[in-house]
Every structure is written in structure tokens, then in C-alpha cells.
Write a protein that holds these residues in place. Structure first.
Motif, PDB file in Angstrom:
ATOM      1  N   GLY A 294      -8.210 -10.885  -4.887  1.00  0.00           N
ATOM      2  CA  GLY A 294      -6.820 -10.856  -5.205  1.00  0.00           C
ATOM      3  C   GLY A 294      -6.413  -9.619  -5.974  1.00  0.00           C
ATOM      4  O   GLY A 294      -5.350  -8.888  -5.344  1.00  0.00           O
ATOM      5  N   GLN A 295      -7.233  -9.101  -6.976  1.00  0.00           N
ATOM      6  CA  GLN A 295      -7.110  -7.587  -7.448  1.00  0.00           C
ATOM      7  C   GLN A 295      -7.145  -6.672  -6.317  1.00  0.00           C
ATOM      8  O   GLN A 295      -6.220  -5.460  -6.437  1.00  0.00           O
ATOM      9  CB  GLN A 295      -8.000  -7.610  -8.487  1.00  0.00           C
ATOM     10  CG  GLN A 295      -7.699  -8.498  -9.493  1.00  0.00           C
ATOM     11  CD  GLN A 295      -9.051  -8.748 -10.462  1.00  0.00           C
ATOM     12  OE1 GLN A 295      -9.839  -7.934 -10.262  1.00  0.00           O
ATOM     13  NE2 GLN A 295      -8.840  -9.431 -11.721  1.00  0.00           N
ATOM     14  N   PHE A 296      -8.079  -6.790  -5.372  1.00  0.00           N
ATOM     15  CA  PHE A 296      -8.263  -5.585  -4.702  1.00  0.00           C
ATOM     16  C   PHE A 296      -7.212  -5.781  -3.340  1.00  0.00           C
ATOM     17  O   PHE A 296      -6.631  -4.497  -3.047  1.00  0.00           O
ATOM     18  CB  PHE A 296      -9.578  -5.787  -3.834  1.00  0.00           C
ATOM     19  CG  PHE A 296     -10.063  -4.847  -2.831  1.00  0.00           C
ATOM     20  CD1 PHE A 296     -10.573  -3.681  -2.959  1.00  0.00           C
ATOM     21  CD2 PHE A 296      -9.556  -5.151  -1.468  1.00  0.00           C
ATOM     22  CE1 PHE A 296     -10.767  -2.677  -2.256  1.00  0.00           C
ATOM     23  CE2 PHE A 296     -10.097  -4.039  -0.555  1.00  0.00           C
ATOM     24  CZ  PHE A 296     -10.502  -2.760  -0.813  1.00  0.00           C
ATOM     25  N   ASN A 297      -6.894  -6.809  -3.015  1.00  0.00           N
ATOM     26  CA  ASN A 297      -5.897  -6.780  -1.703  1.00  0.00           C
ATOM     27  C   ASN A 297      -4.553  -6.423  -2.272  1.00  0.00           C
ATOM     28  O   ASN A 297      -3.407  -5.676  -1.729  1.00  0.00           O
ATOM     29  CB  ASN A 297      -5.807  -8.286  -1.184  1.00  0.00           C
ATOM     30  CG  ASN A 297      -6.939  -8.276  -0.253  1.00  0.00           C
ATOM     31  OD1 ASN A 297      -7.814  -7.585  -0.166  1.00  0.00           O
ATOM     32  ND2 ASN A 297      -6.827  -9.366   0.482  1.00  0.00           N
ATOM     33  N   LEU A 298      -3.930  -6.816  -3.595  1.00  0.00           N
ATOM     34  CA  LEU A 298      -2.722  -6.420  -4.467  1.00  0.00           C
ATOM     35  C   LEU A 298      -2.889  -4.753  -4.691  1.00  0.00           C
ATOM     36  O   LEU A 298      -1.753  -4.379  -4.179  1.00  0.00           O
ATOM     37  CB  LEU A 298      -2.643  -7.242  -5.781  1.00  0.00           C
ATOM     38  CG  LEU A 298      -1.531  -6.943  -6.546  1.00  0.00           C
ATOM     39  CD1 LEU A 298      -0.162  -7.308  -5.550  1.00  0.00           C
ATOM     40  CD2 LEU A 298      -1.430  -7.725  -7.957  1.00  0.00           C
ATOM     41  N   ALA A 299      -4.075  -4.495  -4.993  1.00  0.00           N
ATOM     42  CA  ALA A 299      -4.189  -2.996  -5.004  1.00  0.00           C
ATOM     43  C   ALA A 299      -3.801  -2.142  -3.785  1.00  0.00           C
ATOM     44  O   ALA A 299      -2.913  -1.111  -3.783  1.00  0.00           O
ATOM     45  CB  ALA A 299      -5.588  -2.572  -5.544  1.00  0.00           C
ATOM     46  N   VAL A 300      -4.347  -2.818  -2.634  1.00  0.00           N
ATOM     47  CA  VAL A 300      -3.970  -2.350  -1.397  1.00  0.00           C
ATOM     48  C   VAL A 300      -2.437  -2.187  -0.828  1.00  0.00           C
ATOM     49  O   VAL A 300      -2.140  -1.141  -0.576  1.00  0.00           O
ATOM     50  CB  VAL A 300      -5.022  -3.026  -0.351  1.00  0.00           C
ATOM     51  CG1 VAL A 300      -4.609  -2.371   1.111  1.00  0.00           C
ATOM     52  CG2 VAL A 300      -6.307  -2.473  -0.475  1.00  0.00           C
ATOM     53  N   MET A 301      -1.879  -3.313  -1.475  1.00  0.00           N
ATOM     54  CA  MET A 301      -0.537  -3.337  -1.113  1.00  0.00           C
ATOM     55  C   MET A 301       0.302  -2.480  -1.829  1.00  0.00           C
ATOM     56  O   MET A 301       1.174  -1.663  -1.481  1.00  0.00           O
ATOM     57  CB  MET A 301      -0.051  -4.833  -1.295  1.00  0.00           C
ATOM     58  CG  MET A 301      -0.590  -5.714  -0.195  1.00  0.00           C
ATOM     59  SD  MET A 301      -0.046  -7.335  -0.380  1.00  0.00           S
ATOM     60  CE  MET A 301       1.766  -6.994   0.349  1.00  0.00           C
ATOM     61  N   PHE A 302      -0.027  -2.093  -3.298  1.00  0.00           N
ATOM     62  CA  PHE A 302       0.667  -1.144  -3.836  1.00  0.00           C
ATOM     63  C   PHE A 302       0.440   0.278  -3.484  1.00  0.00           C
ATOM     64  O   PHE A 302       1.207   1.227  -3.463  1.00  0.00           O
ATOM     65  CB  PHE A 302       0.211  -1.200  -5.259  1.00  0.00           C
ATOM     66  CG  PHE A 302       0.832  -2.043  -6.145  1.00  0.00           C
ATOM     67  CD1 PHE A 302       2.067  -1.851  -6.496  1.00  0.00           C
ATOM     68  CD2 PHE A 302       0.394  -3.389  -6.552  1.00  0.00           C
ATOM     69  CE1 PHE A 302       2.995  -2.990  -7.242  1.00  0.00           C
ATOM     70  CE2 PHE A 302       1.117  -4.199  -7.381  1.00  0.00           C
ATOM     71  CZ  PHE A 302       2.475  -3.922  -7.634  1.00  0.00           C
ATOM     72  N   TYR A 303      -1.067   0.527  -2.838  1.00  0.00           N
ATOM     73  CA  TYR A 303      -1.272   1.764  -2.179  1.00  0.00           C
ATOM     74  C   TYR A 303      -0.706   2.012  -1.115  1.00  0.00           C
ATOM     75  O   TYR A 303      -0.211   3.425  -0.893  1.00  0.00           O
ATOM     76  CB  TYR A 303      -2.706   1.836  -2.069  1.00  0.00           C
ATOM     77  CG  TYR A 303      -3.341   2.967  -1.588  1.00  0.00           C
ATOM     78  CD1 TYR A 303      -4.001   4.088  -2.638  1.00  0.00           C
ATOM     79  CD2 TYR A 303      -3.620   3.328  -0.258  1.00  0.00           C
ATOM     80  CE1 TYR A 303      -4.475   5.263  -2.098  1.00  0.00           C
ATOM     81  CE2 TYR A 303      -3.956   4.643   0.192  1.00  0.00           C
ATOM     82  CZ  TYR A 303      -4.332   5.579  -0.943  1.00  0.00           C
ATOM     83  OH  TYR A 303      -4.823   6.564  -0.527  1.00  0.00           O
ATOM     84  N   ARG A 304      -0.305   1.186  -0.241  1.00  0.00           N
ATOM     85  CA  ARG A 304       0.314   1.316   0.869  1.00  0.00           C
ATOM     86  C   ARG A 304       1.918   1.247   0.737  1.00  0.00           C
ATOM     87  O   ARG A 304       2.663   1.494   1.745  1.00  0.00           O
ATOM     88  CB  ARG A 304       0.055   0.495   1.916  1.00  0.00           C
ATOM     89  CG  ARG A 304      -1.656   0.539   2.554  1.00  0.00           C
ATOM     90  CD  ARG A 304      -1.880  -0.554   3.375  1.00  0.00           C
ATOM     91  NE  ARG A 304      -3.205  -0.169   4.129  1.00  0.00           N
ATOM     92  CZ  ARG A 304      -3.959  -1.093   5.022  1.00  0.00           C
ATOM     93  NH1 ARG A 304      -3.224  -2.300   5.260  1.00  0.00           N
ATOM     94  NH2 ARG A 304      -4.897  -0.893   5.576  1.00  0.00           N
ATOM     95  N   GLY A 305       2.130   0.621  -0.218  1.00  0.00           N
ATOM     96  CA  GLY A 305       3.696   0.347  -0.417  1.00  0.00           C
ATOM     97  C   GLY A 305       4.245  -0.898   0.661  1.00  0.00           C
ATOM     98  O   GLY A 305       5.215  -0.639   1.376  1.00  0.00           O
TER      99      GLY A 305
END
Length: 240
Positions: free
Chosen positions: A129-140
Motif C-alpha cells: 500500500g505504501q509503495f503503490n501510494l508512492a507511485v501515485m504521488f510520483y506520477r500525479g
């Protein structure tokens, strides 16, 4: 340990596609396909426990309907059982709901809902969950792009032993995204990812080693050893 801030042109091409996609397999085994014990328990028994409010049974039942193993595949029922479990704080169910909303599996794609469920899973300590949320922030995706928040979450997952997160932390330090460029820290995180078995990491670390001067290589190897020592007593990947 001091930082090593240098520009390495030869690394750039390798890093262009480094921050990988949200993990979205057709079924979510490692994102939560139910416990191994569930495979030995009858569906009727799971349903009985699930109807009594057992969050683990609700999650396992959702996984059975999601995967179509032991019951006909039914994404509507999968979502219903995952939702019941998720509302009780079952982080794997929260994560699976995030995946389903992210890819639009059995429902309309909804980044806002995906983010909310990934956030709940992340807050519960679920490393994916932490990883995928990070990807969403990374990609906007469904939100304003925020490299600093992405780095924070990747680091949190990386410190729990998640090698893809460790790799992405290395990427962000190497590219100076959300943080001043620091090749020393980048190398340390790439090395940690490589030691954890990430197949993408060796090429990047070897490329860095070729570009660094001997004294620089000595320094970054010390930084890598210090990082490994710092994290060695931490638990492994959580939230599976």
C-alpha cells in the motif's frame, strides 16, 4: 557519513524508466490472494466465519471470489467481502480494493478511491500500500504530483525490505527528484535492492561503479554498508 553529490551522465538512460508501475496483475496473489490456510478450509466454513464478522475470513472469501479458485469468479462478491474486511482494518483487503479501483476491475476506474484505499493500507503498515501510494504521488495520478511525498513513502517501504521501493529511492536520489541529487545515497539504496534480489538493480550499480573514481567508489561502498547495517535489524516485508 557525508553525501556524494556528483553528476553522472552515463547513468541517466538507465534511470529514465526506473520508477516502476503500480503492481497490477490480473489477480492479486502477492497483494493478497488469501492465506494458505484458506485453501484447506471449505468455502462454507469460511462463509460461516465471515458472516460472523471474522475479517480474515472475509478477506479470504473475497480472494476466492476474486481469483475464481474454489468458487466461480465474481468480482462483485469479491469487492463486497473485501469491503467488509477493509472496514475492520484488514490491510490486505484495503490494498486489494485499491488495486480494483486503480485498474477498474469490476467497477469504473477511480483514482480517488484507489488512493483512499492505498492510504488506509499504508497507514495500517501494508508495505505494498505504501509503495503503490508512492507511485501515485510520483506520477500525479488523481492528485498533484509530489516527489517529496513519493520519496517519503518509497523510503518507508524500502526500510521494510521491499526491494522495488529501495530501487525507486535510489532512482530519486540519483535524479534529484524531491531531494538534492546524491549519488552516494542512490548507490547505497541500489545496492540494498540488489542484495534483496531485485533483478533491475545490478545493472545500475555496476554502471555507477564504472563511472565513479576509485576514491568515490570507496566512499559510496561505505555508505551502502552503513545503510545495510542501519536496516539489518528491521523486520522484512510486511502486509503480504
Amino acid at each position: 557519513m557525508g553525501s556524494l553529490r556528483i553528476s553522472i551522465i552515463g547513468v541517466t538512460v538507465l534511470l529514465l524508466t526506473a520508477c516502476g508501475a503500480v503492481q497490477t496483475p490480473k489477480t492479486p496473489p502477492t497483494q493478497g490472494t488469501g492465506s494458505s490456510a484458506a485453501k484447506e478450509e471449505s468455502r462454507s466454513s469460511l462463509e460461516a466465519r465471515a458472516k460472523k464478522g471474522d475479517a480474515g475470513a472475509q478477506f479470504d472469501l473475497g480472494a476466492i471470489y476474486h481469483d475464481g479458485e474454489g468458487a466461480p469468479k465474481d468480482l462483485k462478491l469479491a469487492r463486497e467481502w473485501f469491503l467488509k474486511a477493509a472496514k475492520q482494518g484488514e490491510s490486505r483487503a484495503q490494498f486489494n480494493l485499491g488495486i480494483m479501483y486503480y485498474v477498474g476491475e469490476g467497477m469504473k476506474q477511480d483514482y480517488r478511491q484507489a488512493r483512499e484505499w492505498f492510504q488506509q493500507a499504508a497507514d495500517s503498515g501494508n508495505v505494498r500500500g505504501q509503495f503503490n501510494l508512492a507511485v501515485m504521488f510520483y506520477r500525479g495520478e488523481g492528485m498533484k504530483q509530489d516527489f517529496a511525498k513519493a520519496l517519503e513513502l518509497f523510503t518507508l517501504a524500502g526500510k521494510q525490505g521491499f526491494t522495488e521501493a529501495q530501487f525507486n529511492v535510489g532512482v530519486m536520489y540519483a535524479k534529484g527528484e524531491g531531494v538534492p541529487q546524491d549519488i552516494g545515497k542512490a548507490y547505497a539504496w541500489f545496492t540494498l535492492s540488489e542484495q534483496g534480489g531485485n533483478p533491475r538493480a545490478p545493472e545500475v550499480t555496476r554502471n555507477l561503479e564504472r563511472e565513479l573514481k576509485p576514491e568515490q567508489l570507496t566512499l559510496v561502498k561505505k555508505m551502502a554498508a552503513a545503510l545495510e547495517k542501519e536496516l539489518v535489524s528491521r523486520p522484512g516485508v510486511q502486509g503480504e
